[in-house]
Design a protein around this motif. Structure first.
Motif, short mmCIF file in Angstrom:
data_model
loop_
_atom_site.label_atom_id
_atom_site.label_comp_id
_atom_site.label_asym_id
_atom_site.label_seq_id
_atom_site.Cartn_x
_atom_site.Cartn_y
_atom_site.Cartn_z
N PHE A 112 0.83 -1.20 0.00
CA PHE A 112 0.00 0.00 0.00
C PHE A 112 0.87 1.26 0.00
CE2 PHE A 112 -2.67 3.00 2.75
CZ PHE A 112 -3.37 3.52 1.68
N GLY A 113 1.99 1.22 0.69
CA GLY A 113 2.84 2.40 0.82
C GLY A 113 3.48 2.86 -0.48
N VAL A 114 3.95 1.93 -1.30
CA VAL A 114 4.62 2.30 -2.55
C VAL A 114 3.66 3.02 -3.50
CG1 VAL A 114 5.76 1.40 -4.61
CG2 VAL A 114 6.47 0.61 -2.35
N PRO A 115 2.47 2.47 -3.78
CA PRO A 115 1.57 3.22 -4.68
C PRO A 115 1.14 4.58 -4.11
CG PRO A 115 0.76 0.97 -4.38
CD PRO A 115 1.92 1.15 -3.46
N LEU A 116 0.98 4.65 -2.79
CA LEU A 116 0.61 5.93 -2.16
C LEU A 116 1.70 6.96 -2.39
CD1 LEU A 116 -1.37 7.53 -0.39
CD2 LEU A 116 -0.13 6.66 1.60
N ILE A 117 2.95 6.59 -2.16
CA ILE A 117 4.07 7.51 -2.37
C ILE A 117 4.19 7.91 -3.84
CG2 ILE A 117 6.62 7.59 -2.41
CD1 ILE A 117 5.55 8.19 0.30
N LEU A 118 4.04 6.94 -4.73
CA LEU A 118 4.13 7.24 -6.16
C LEU A 118 3.02 8.19 -6.61
CD1 LEU A 118 5.09 3.74 -7.61
CD2 LEU A 118 6.57 5.75 -7.34
N TRP A 119 1.81 7.97 -6.10
CA TRP A 119 0.69 8.84 -6.46
C TRP A 119 0.91 10.26 -5.97
CZ3 TRP A 119 -3.70 10.53 -3.25
CH2 TRP A 119 -4.75 11.06 -4.00
N LEU A 120 1.29 10.40 -4.71
CA LEU A 120 1.55 11.74 -4.17
C LEU A 120 2.75 12.39 -4.85
CD1 LEU A 120 0.99 11.08 -0.36
CD2 LEU A 120 -0.45 12.45 -1.89
#
Length: 184
Positions: A112-120
């Motif tokens: 969950f953390g990787v896509p969240l960071i990439l999106w932001l």
């Protein structure tokens, strides 16, 4: 314009270029976006490994993309996708959160953390660069047209323009244009 409205690109030269104050506001907003990106990068390791626990720290940084993500994508890429960019992004984040929960029993997982960071990171990087570039080259209308304008200048083709959906930036540009017209 609402985020779901069809994209209304205007012919090149339809809008006036921003004046010094409009450019300064765009530069300041670009610097603010790039500062947010820097903050995201600085805390990436924690956010990647503990994204759900980091959400309270990211709440303000998540609010802006939730409100204007479709503008950034649609106007920036000259496509009329309506609400789809945000809907697809949120679906990917929800899927990643669900997978993280199934695998580890918690949302605090890099899945969950990787896509969240990439999106932001994408959001604040694209918006920040567009604002700064818009301030430097005085892009008329919306700052999200600055990258297409730069590409157009390099290729010798004029790029289409778009009114700025941020009302306060448009008001600053209108005020400067009226002031300039009265002075001449």
């Amino acid at each position: 314009m609402r985020q779901s409205d069809p994209l209304e690109l205007l012919d090149p030269g339809s809008l006036a270029r921003p004046g010094p104050l409009g450019r300064l506001v765009r530069f300041a907003l670009g610097a603010l976006c790039l500062f947010a990106l820097w903050d995201i990068v600085q805390h990436a390791e924690t956010t990647i490994t503990q994204p759900f626990s980091s959400l309270d720290n990211l709440a303000l940084l998540i609010l802006a993309p939730l409100c204007i993500f479709n503008y950034v994508v649609n106007i920036g890429f000259s496509k009329s996708w309506g609400f789809r960019p945000l809907a697809v992004s949120l679906a990917i984040l929800a899927l990643a959160a669900g997978i993280a929960l199934l695998i580890s029993g918690s949302f605090d997982h890099p899945i969950f953390g990787v896509p969240l960071i990439l999106w932001l990171g994408y959001f604040y990087g694209h918006l920040g660069i567009a604002f700064i570039l818009s301030a430097v080259i005085a892009t008329p209308g919306c700052e999200m047209r600055s990258i297409p304008e730069l590409i157009g200048r390099a290729s010798g083709k004029a790029s289409e323009e778009h009114h700025c959906p941020a009302a306060f930036i448009g008001k600053i540009d209108e005020w400067e244009l009226k002031r300039l017209n009265r002075a001449s």
